[in-house]
Design an enzyme around this catalytic site. Structure first.
Site, short mmCIF file in Angstrom:
data_model
loop_
_atom_site.label_atom_id
_atom_site.label_comp_id
_atom_site.label_asym_id
_atom_site.label_seq_id
_atom_site.Cartn_x
_atom_site.Cartn_y
_atom_site.Cartn_z
NE ARG A 94 51.65 41.79 53.86
CZ ARG A 94 52.15 42.67 52.98
NH1 ARG A 94 51.90 43.97 53.10
NH2 ARG A 94 52.90 42.25 51.99
N GLY B 250 54.27 35.82 38.19
CA GLY B 250 53.24 36.20 39.15
C GLY B 250 53.17 37.66 39.52
CG HIS C 108 58.10 46.65 46.16
ND1 HIS C 108 56.97 46.18 45.52
CD2 HIS C 108 58.66 47.54 45.32
CE1 HIS C 108 56.88 46.78 44.33
NE2 HIS C 108 57.89 47.59 44.19
P1 OAD Z 1 49.29 41.44 42.27
O1 OAD Z 1 48.38 40.95 43.32
O2 OAD Z 1 49.00 42.76 41.67
O3 OAD Z 1 49.35 40.39 41.09
C1 OAD Z 1 49.54 39.02 41.36
C2 OAD Z 1 49.75 38.28 40.08
O4 OAD Z 1 50.04 36.94 40.42
C3 OAD Z 1 48.53 38.27 39.14
O5 OAD Z 1 48.93 38.53 37.81
C4 OAD Z 1 48.01 36.85 39.30
O6 OAD Z 1 47.40 36.34 38.12
C5 OAD Z 1 49.29 36.08 39.59
N1 OAD Z 1 49.09 34.81 40.30
C6 OAD Z 1 48.10 34.46 41.17
N2 OAD Z 1 48.28 33.20 41.61
C7 OAD Z 1 49.40 32.74 41.00
C8 OAD Z 1 50.13 31.51 41.04
N3 OAD Z 1 49.74 30.48 41.80
N4 OAD Z 1 51.24 31.40 40.27
C9 OAD Z 1 51.65 32.43 39.49
N5 OAD Z 1 51.02 33.61 39.42
C10 OAD Z 1 49.91 33.77 40.17
O7 OAD Z 1 50.77 41.40 42.89
P2 OAD Z 1 52.10 42.12 42.37
O8 OAD Z 1 52.05 42.37 40.91
O9 OAD Z 1 53.23 41.38 42.91
O10 OAD Z 1 53.66 46.68 46.60
O11 OAD Z 1 51.97 43.50 43.13
C11 OAD Z 1 52.99 44.45 42.98
C12 OAD Z 1 53.06 45.33 44.19
O12 OAD Z 1 51.77 45.89 44.44
C13 OAD Z 1 53.39 44.59 45.46
O13 OAD Z 1 54.77 44.41 45.64
C14 OAD Z 1 52.82 45.49 46.51
C15 OAD Z 1 51.50 45.82 45.87
O14 OAD Z 1 50.96 47.02 46.25
C16 OAD Z 1 53.89 47.21 47.78
O15 OAD Z 1 53.43 46.76 48.82
C17 OAD Z 1 54.76 48.43 47.73
#
Ligand code: OAD
Length: 255
Positions: free
Chosen positions: A71, A188, A119
């Site tokens: 990554r 997002g 994070h």
């Molecule tokens: P997720 O993968 O859980 O969620 C991603 C979000 O982005 C979803 O709601 C999608 O619908 C949205 N999405 C996808 N493509 C998009 C685009 N082009 N524009 C806007 N939105 C879009 O990711 P996070 O919520 O960020 O933690 O995850 C939170 C944490 O969980 C991360 O920081 C990570 C993970 O485990 C750690 O690594 C500690």
């Protein structure tokens, strides 16, 4: 409540605002960085209980370090998307703070000046023994792998400066900033982890609040938020118009 919001909206049109963004993996999706929980997301191929846990790092250090090395390498060529750039551009007219769950450096590459990484950051390393000790946190070249046996300044195993699932997220300063926002914009995030579950409730209820996300958010939209149902880049165009035109969408809902 409506009268309070109207008074606030009137003042938001006239002065420089403090706009606080709270971003998740979706803001970087258009830059080619995979999200976690969508189809094609990282946690579909990599078990987070191994690849995102302190016990995984202890028990399978090579596999976990290689996952982060991969990554880290991918960040070298990654470019900020129009959404990252639009957030940075708002600094011309407003005070902007970015609170991000992302460990990439795309907000910084886009030119945002205040970015708080909740994070952690893939551009840095730290110690396995004293993860949060500032003396142990150092910048580290993205093209240099972290190997088993590499040592941090305190002599323990070197590791990426990221927060794993069973580790404490230091968010006190970010919480204070969110509570102080004049405008709060979430982009997002699936609202699945403790950080993203907590932050939507921090901003005051009388400030304009938005969520930009392309999936169906109706079942989980936090109270008082306007949902902009688009990808991040298109959503930032709409949001920029909204800020420029005096929060018309918000006024229609709450005015
Ligand atoms: P997720 O993968 O859980 O969620 C991603 C979000 O982005 C979803 O709601 C999608 O619908 C949205 N999405 C996808 N493509 C998009 C685009 N082009 N524009 C806007 N939105 C879009 O990711 P996070 O919520 O960020 O933690 O995850 C939170 C944490 O969980 C991360 O920081 C990570 C993970 O485990 C750690 O690594 C500690």
């Amino acid at each position: 409540m409506h009268a309070t919001i109207s008074k606030h909206l009137l003042s938001t049109k006239l002065v420089r605002q403090h706009i606080v963004f709270f971003t998740g993996a979706g803001v970087s999706a258009e830059s080619g960085i995979p999200t976690f929980r969508d189809a094609g997301g990282l946690w579909r191929d990599f078990d987070p209980y191994i690849y995102c846990s302190a016990s995984g790092l202890r028990e399978k250090p090579k596999e976990v370090l290689d996952f982060y090395n991969w990554r880290r390498r991918n960040l070298i060529a990654a470019k900020p998307s129009p959404a990252h750039l639009a957030i940075a551009r708002l600094e011309r007219w407003h005070d902007v703070t970015v609170l991000t769950q992302n460990v990439d450096n795309l907000h910084e590459k886009a030119g945002s000046s205040i970015v708080i990484h909740l994070h952690g950051e893939l551009t840095k390393v730290t110690s396995s023994r004293n993860r949060q000790d500032p003396a142990c946190i150092q910048s580290y070249p993205l093209d240099k792998p972290i190997n088993v046996g590499d040592m941090a300044v305190d002599g323990s195993q070197l590791r990426p400066f990221v927060v794993l699932f069973d580790e404490y997220v230091q968010w006190e300063e970010a919480e204070r900033i969110a509570r102080d926002a004049d405008v709060f914009v979430i982009i997002g995030t699936s609202l699945s982890v403790s950080t993203s579950i907590a932050f939507p409730s921090f901003p005051r209820m009388d400030v304009p609040r938005y969520i930009i996300d392309p999936v169906d958010y109706r079942d989980k939209l936090p109270w008082g938020y306007i949902w902009i149902n688009t990808k991040a880049s298109e959503g930032m165009e709409i949001l920029t118009d909204e800020v420029t035109n005096g929060f018309k969408m918000y006024e229609q809902l709450w005015g």
